[in-house]
Each structure stands twice: as structure tokens, then as C-alpha cells.
Scaffold this active site. Structure first.
Site, short mmCIF file in Angstrom:
data_model
loop_
_atom_site.label_atom_id
_atom_site.label_comp_id
_atom_site.label_asym_id
_atom_site.label_seq_id
_atom_site.Cartn_x
_atom_site.Cartn_y
_atom_site.Cartn_z
N HIS A 196 41.99 16.70 -8.06
CA HIS A 196 42.81 16.60 -9.09
C HIS A 196 42.11 17.11 -10.33
O HIS A 196 43.22 18.03 -10.86
CB HIS A 196 42.83 15.10 -9.16
N TYR A 237 44.04 19.82 -13.20
CA TYR A 237 44.00 19.64 -14.71
C TYR A 237 43.50 20.85 -15.39
O TYR A 237 43.71 21.09 -16.36
CB TYR A 237 43.19 18.32 -15.14
N ARG A 276 56.31 17.04 4.28
CA ARG A 276 55.85 18.41 3.86
C ARG A 276 54.99 18.94 4.98
O ARG A 276 54.71 18.50 5.85
CB ARG A 276 54.92 18.12 2.45
N ARG A 277 54.85 20.30 4.65
CA ARG A 277 54.15 21.15 5.27
C ARG A 277 54.45 21.26 6.82
O ARG A 277 53.78 21.42 7.51
CB ARG A 277 52.44 20.55 5.28
N PHE A 330 54.64 18.89 -7.37
CA PHE A 330 53.90 19.99 -8.04
C PHE A 330 54.52 21.34 -8.36
O PHE A 330 53.80 22.29 -8.87
CB PHE A 330 52.64 20.30 -7.03
N HIS A 331 55.60 21.49 -7.91
CA HIS A 331 56.38 22.66 -8.44
C HIS A 331 57.01 22.45 -9.82
O HIS A 331 57.51 23.43 -10.45
CB HIS A 331 57.55 23.15 -7.29
#
Lengths: 47, 155, 546
Positions: free
Chosen positions: C221, C225, C435-436, C373-374
Site C-alpha cells: 500500500h 502512496y 479480476r486477473r 487502481f486505473h
């Protein structure tokens, strides 16, 4: 008196009238709140 | 350091909103027992097939009318591949993996947990709507990951 | 920086930063190619040929975008702002060494992935066992960033010795704070490599899966950041200079970066909410700490728009719409950052949902997370970096930006493509799309009928994004070969709006916050990690399932 030679264009004693900023952040905050509550209810529905 | 009064209002609103979220989450957790799956049981991943109850994966009815379902996730299938659950049944899924990390997810329900080798995870769900449910692996586990699924029928 | 002929030292510094920009540009272009191929392969429009290895491509996409593009650009921009804001005689040996170590690590990781020995995705979860050289390469990439971090710190220390009592220039403080957080964070992944590398070489037989996951997400994480702080350095210090604005508040900016140093790391377990082995109480604690790290971003939202509005007020305009109209939307660098900020609103909302304990059950490991996250790194951070490149390359080469209107179009195309792709991924995630996975048909199961249109829509978004990155490559190459060498290399970073507002000394200190952050992370992790150490359970043998 040179400390005051470069008094910023914006007066510092009173707060700048940032009405636009206030409206922007509160609209964003309310979008977060409404969206989160919506998904919280979806979670309760799928439980 | 001067903090603009609108900024103080905004941070007050932000922190207040987050507190509201925490209260609602706490209500869900403590009054309706809505918690993420946090099984603490351990199991030898190399001996899953010989360790009860995972030596006989499937559904088991408890005296109190609730059900338990034991699943083994392994490269690229779930055992059992098919399961039939009576409508309205409250089922606690116990899941482990005998090889790599898998996902154990039933779309349109909140059954969504990780199957990790060496651990037994669990999640409870009441199946009130009849129909065909799909159980899929939603954690990458190798070349056949996209074909790793099982079927659950509620009737 | 007078406009006389640039000094050899300046040219040497520019060459170093340019080497970073080259690597990040190659990484994002290649990464975008793999990305669009994934989107098309997964759209269900046709079945891809058998030789098409989706998961090898997904690993390349993840590593190129999340680890190589971001890391090379952030280290580059940090060096650039530090050197330009602290002009002094300096050696670039350590910085170049960092670049070379990062390059060797990148090549090592990339070759192991391309030849199919590391199809473990960019999170490389055990017990999937990749070639040991993949782990060694990833470790070298991180070790290289430490060289750059210590180079930035060396310049900060030199500045402090030369200017006792004077605060570090704000832009350098922000860059240095980013690396203070990065050092604290990378301790986790280095510890994880200490377990993975011996295991991958076969010196140890089993791996503690839960421990490696906890160590990875201790790092994972703050890694995100590191990206966001890289964009914040640009939002706070460079974007205002594009419209003649100021930093809203020097003290508040430093406070934001200090809070990010402290709170980026003790939040990682929100990636592990659905895992066994971590008691629910710890997971609730990590929801609270993750909510804490949302505060600096709340402050940033206010501070950035306030900087916009202060500029509008100086132009005699008032209110929200007047402020928005006063901004230079036709400047490609501003457009990149501003459109990125818009996407980040959707990203912030998603983050609040994902962090919310039991609500993560709705979205964990679904394509909602990919959509999220896109619009945090894929949109805001990437678009800010692409926009910043249009500003940076002329400063490094003296060559004017080639076809600025094409650059502007590129930022808007990226924004448009990302909005479509991310929106469809968010909705598909709520419908249960995982996902994935290389495909989502599951032998035509009933549940998947509703998924198909969203996969198609995501692929369309992906095609726009690929067209946008091709445009970016064209503008970048055009600029580098531009013979109009009239662009100024001079740089001035944004100054605070108020010259009389003082910044407390506590907010000017830097390294102590790194130590406090480490202590805070250890204290918050003591519970869940302590449980794992007391009950390690069984080790899992390594496995190659691809």
C-alpha cells in the site's frame, strides 16, 4: 518596514473568499457519502 | 500556521463522514454479524485429502437445521464440483487449498474469501433465492485460473 | 538561472534525469501495448490464438506499469526538483549508480517474465514459485531506488549545512518526504525477498504463505502512496506555475506529506480483509488506519482547488465556475494533471469503499478493484506524469515541445479512454466479474450473461488508451528530435500564497517523521503479525502452475 514590502496580493488577516473551493469539496464529499451508503445497502442486501 | 476556516469545515465534514461509516460498519458487524471471513483454523496443505472433514468435501446438515459445506480448492477445480442447497438454508462454507492461493467467490452473494494453503477460511450465507449460482476462483492461480469454477444449485 | 549557455554541470544533471524519462516512457508504451492486448483478448469478441499467453502478458503489464514506469519517473522527477531547487556542486555518481542498478533489476525481471519463468503477476504471491532471478531482479530495482533516495537526502543535508535554520525548499521537502516514506515501506518487501529468494533457489523447502503476504502488503500500500506522493509533488509545486498561481499553504503542504509518511504504511492489511489467519478485530483496526490516510488527500483536494481559486480571485473572478474557466485547460501539462485530478475523485470514492471492512466483500478480487487502481495510478498518476513530461523534456533538452495541440489531445484521449474503461470495470465488478482471468465465459454459465457488454466496453476504453500512448510517444520523439532549440531550461517552483504565514519548525523537520512512521507501523502490525509469528502453521511447498 521591509518585512511588509512584499505584502501578498491577497490580504492575509481575513480568510480569502474561497466559495468555489468550499462548494467543490462539499459536492465531492456528498458524492462520497451518497455512493458509500448506496454500496452499504447493497452489502446488507447480499448478506 | 493559519488554517482557513473553510478548510476546518471541510476536514470536520470529512472526519465526521468517516465516523458515520465506522458506526454503520460496527452496526453491521455486531448486530447482524456481517464480518469479512477470518478463519483461524490450520491444516497441513500436503495432507488435505486425508484430513477430516476435507476428506469428504460436500454438504452436511447440522442438528439445529443449519448446514456446513466443506470445499477443497486446488489447481484448477473445486471439490465438490456440484452442490445442491435447500432454499432458505443457512450454510457455513469451510474452505482450504491443497496447493496455491485460490479465491472462493459466489457472485451476487457476499461469499468472497481467499483459500490459502495451510489455513481453513469460513463464511456463512443464507440462500433465500433459489436458482443456479456460480462459484469461481478470483485469485490468480495459474494457467487454468479462468476455467476454475463450480456450480451450486439452490432449490 | 540566467539564460546564458547552460553549464556543463546542468547538462550532466539533465542527462541523468533524461535517462529516467527514457526508461519510464519505454515502460509505459510497452505496458500499454500489453494492456490493450489483454483488453481485446478478454472482451470475448473472439477467442485469442493458443500461443497467446494472457498471464505472461498480464505480468508484463503489471510490472512495466506499476513497478518500472512509476519508479523510474518518480526517481527522475525527484532528482530534477532537488537539483534545480538546490543548485550546488554535486557528484552524480550515486544517482547514476542507482539508475544502473534499477536498470539491471528491470532487465533481469523482464527477461524471466518474457521467457515464461515468472508468470506470477506483479504481486508474485507465494506459493507460486517464479525463477529466483525474477525476485533478485525486483530486489535490485528497489535497491536502485535507495541510491536515488540517499542522493536526495545528501543534497538536503548539504542545503541544511549551508543554510542553518532555513526551511528546506518546499518542492525538495515534498520529494524527500516521498523517499522517507519509501524507505520505511520497502523494508517490508526486502524482508519478504529474504524469505522468497532462498526458497526460490531451493535452499529452503517451504514458504510461510501468510507471512509473505503480510510483508508484501506492508509494502504494497505505501507503494501506491509512493506513486500518489510523486503526483502530489507535481500538483503542489509545478502545476501552479502553469497559471501563475501559488501554493495555498506551505505549512499545510508539509503537514500533508508528513501525514502520508506516517499513515501510508500501517494500513496494508486492507488488502487482506478476505484472508484467513487474521482476526476480524485487526481488520477493523486497519479500516480505521486506512480512513486516517484519506485525510491528507482530503487536505490536498482543498489545497489544490484553493490554489486555483486564489489565482481566479487575483483575476477578479469569483466562485466555482469562474475559477474553472480561469484555468489554462489548453496547456497539455495542466490538462494532464487536472484531468487526472478529476479521475482521482472516482478513485477516492472507490478507495473509501474498498477500505470499509465488510464492504470489501462486495468487491474483493473483482474487476472493480482493477477499475479502482486505473483511476488512482492509471489515470491520475500516469496522466500527471505524461503531462509533466511535456513540461520536463523541454527543460532538460532546451527543445520546444513538438505539436503542443497533439499533446493536449493525448491527455484528453487518455482521460476519455480511462473513464470508459474504469466505469465499465466498476460496474462489472459489482456484477461479480473476477479480476486477473484470461476470460470470463465459464462455459456459458448463466451468471456471466450480464458481464459481456462491460468487457467489450472496457476493451474499447483500452483501445482509446493505446491510441493515446502512441500519440504520447510521437510527441515525445518529435520533441527530442526537434531542431527548435529555443525552449528555456529555467525552472521556478510555486511559492506560497501568503508570505507572512509561518511554518512551525516541527513541520520543517523530516527524518524524525520516518522513524516515528516505522514505530507506528510496527505498533499497528504487532497484533496481526504477532499472531502469525506465534501460530506460523504449515509451510507450503513451492509450485509452478503455469
Amino acid at each position: 518596514m521591509d518585512a511588509y514590502r512584499d505584502v501578498a496580493a491577497v490580504k492575509d488577516d481575513g480568510d480569502a473568499p474561497l466559495i468555489g473551493t468550499l462548494r467543490f469539496v462539499f459536492v465531492m464529499g456528498l458524492v462520497f457519502l451518497a455512493g458509500w451508503i448506496g454500496l452499504y445497502l447493497l452489502l446488507r442486501g447480499r448478506w | 500556521m493559519h488554517i482557513h476556516r473553510y478548510e476546518r469545515w471541510w476536514l470536520g465534514f470529512g472526519v465526521g463522514m468517516l465516523l458515520v461509516f465506522l458506526v454503520l460498519l460496527a452496526i453491521a458487524a455486531f448486530s447482524s454479524d456481517i464480518n469479512p471471513p477470518s478463519g483461524l483454523g490450520q491444516i497441513d496443505p500436503t495432507k488435505v485429502a486425508q484430513t477430516a472433514p476435507f476428506d469428504h468435501p460436500g454438504l452436511r446438515k447440522l442438528p439445529n437445521g443449519a448446514y456446513e459445506a466443506y470445499y477443497v480448492a486446488h489447481v484448477f477445480a473445486f471439490e465438490p464440483a456440484r452442490l445442491t442447497i435447500p432454499v432458505g438454508a443457512k450454510v457455513t462454507f469451510y474452505v482450504t487449498s491443497s496447493d496455491v492461493v485460490h479465491g472462493f467467490f459466489i457472485p451476487y452473494t457476499d461469499v468472497n474469501m481467499m483459500a490459502i494453503p495451510g489455513w481453513v477460511n469460513q463464511e456463512t450465507h443464507t440462500f433465500s433465492t433459489p436458482g443456479h449460482y456460480l462459484l469461481i476462483c478470483n485469485e490468480y492461480c495459474g494457467i487454468g485460473h479462468q476455467d476454475m469454477f463450480a456450480k451450486i444449485e439452490v432449490r | 538561472m540566467s539564460e546564458a549557455r547552460p553549464s556543463p554541470a546542468l547538462l550532466a544533471e539533465n542527462r541523468l534525469v533524461l535517462a529516467h524519462v527514457y526508461m519510464s516512457t519505454v515502460a509505459i508504451c510497452l505496458g500499454a501495448l500489453f494492456g490493450v492486448l489483454q483488453g481485446i483478448a478478454r472482451s470475448g469478441a473472439f477467442t485469442p490464438p493458443s500461443w497467446f499467453d494472457y498471464y505472461r502478458m498480464l505480468t508484463m503489464h503489471g510490472v512495466l506499469m506499476a513497478l518500472i514506469f512509476t519508479t523510474f519517473f518518480i526517481t527522475g522527477i525527484a532528482e530534477f526538483v532537488t537539483y534545480r531547487a538546490i543548485p550546488r556542486e554535486r557528484s552524480l555518481v550515486v544517482a547514476w549508480l542507482g539508475w544502473w542498478v534499477m536498470l539491471v533489476g528491470t532487465v533481469m525481471a523482464a527477461t524471466t517474465i518474457l521467457d515464461g519463468n515468472a508468470t506470477v503477476l506483479y504481486t508474485f504471491y507465494a506459493p507460486l514459485k517464479a525463477s529466483p532471478w525474477f525476485y533478485v531482479g525486483a530486489t535490485l530495482l528497489i535497491a536502485g531506488t535507495w541510491f536515488v533516495a540517499f542522493d536526495v537526502f545528501a543534497n538536503v543535508n548539504a542545503f541544511r549545512r549551508a543554510n542553518p535554520g532555513k526551511p528546506i525548499p518546499l518542492v525538495v521537502y515534498c520529494a524527500a518526504a516521498t523517499f522517507v516514506m519509501w524507505i520505511v515501506a520497502t523494508l517490508g518487501v526486502v524482508a519478504e525477498m529474504g524469505l522468497l529468494i532462498p526458497w526460490a533457489f531451493g535452499w529452503t523447502s517451504g514458504i510461510n504463505v501468510m507471512l509473505t503476504r503480510m510483508l508484501f502488503w506492508y509494502f504494497g500500500h505505501p507503494l501506491v502512496y509512493f506513486w500518489i506522493m510523486g503526483a502530489y509533488v507535481i500538483w503542489y509545486n509545478i502545476i501552479p506555475t502553469l497559471y501563475g498561481g501559488n501554493v495555498f499553504s506551505d505549512g499545510l503542504t508539509r503537514l500533508t506529506f508528513i501525514m502520508l509518511i506516517l499513515l501510508s504504511t500501517p494500513v496494508g492489511i486492507h488488502h487482506e480483509f478476505m484472508e484467513p489467519g487474521i482476526a476480524s478485530g485487526w481488520k477493523m483496526l486497519f479500516t480505521v488506519t486506512t480512513y486516517g490516510v484519506a485525510i491528507p488527500s482530503f487536505i490536498t483536494a482543498f489545497a489544490i482547488f484553493a490554489s486555483f481559486e486564489l489565482f481566479a480571485i487575483k483575476q477578479g473572478r469569483k466562485g466555482f465556475l469562474a475559477t474553472v474557466r480561469a484555468l489554462p485547460w489548453n496547456d497539455p501539462t495542466f490538462s494532464g494533471a487536472a484531468l487526472g485530478m478529476l479521475l482521482f475523485i472516482l478513485g477516492g470514492f472507490g478507495g473509501l469503499v474498498n477500505a470499509s471492512y465488510s464492504m470489501d466483500m462486495l468487491v474483493h478480487n473483482t474487476i472493480w478493484i482493477v477499475g479502482h487502481f486505473h483511476v488512482t495510478v492509471g489515470g491520475p498518476v500516469a496522466l500527471t506524469f505524461l503531462g509533466a513530461s511535456y513540461w520536463l523534456i523541454p527543460k532538460l533538452t532546451g527543445r520546444a515541445l513538438w505539436k503542443p495541440e497533439l499533446a493536449l489531445f493525448q491527455t484528453r484521449l487518455w482521460f476519455f479512454g480511462m473513464l470508459i474503461m474504469s466505469f465499465s470495470m466498476h460496474v462489472a465488478g459489482l456484477l461479480g466479474v473476477p479480476r486477473r482471468t484470461a476470460a470470463v465465459d465459464y462455459a456459458g454459465a448463466a451468471a456471466t450473461q450480464a458481464w459481456q457488454p462491460y468487457m467489450l466496453l472496457a476493451a474499447v476504453g483500452g483501445i482509446f488508451l493505446f491510441a493515446s500512448i502512441v500519440t504520447f510517444a510521437a510527441v515525445a520523439i518529435g520533441t527530442l528530435r526537434q531542431n527548435d532549440k529555443s525552449a528555456s531550461m529555467a525552472v521556478a517552483f510555486a511559492t506560497p500564497a501568503s508570505s507572512t504565514d509561518t511554518t512551525p519548525a516541527l513541520l520543517q523537520s523530516l527524518y524524525r517523521w520516518g522513524l516515528i512512521a516505522l514505530v507506528l507501523a510496527v505498533v499497528v502490525y504487532a497484533g496481526p503479525a504477532g499472531d502469525l509469528i506465534r501460530h506460523p502453521g504449515y509451510l507450503a511447498p513451492g509450485m509452478r502452475t503455469w
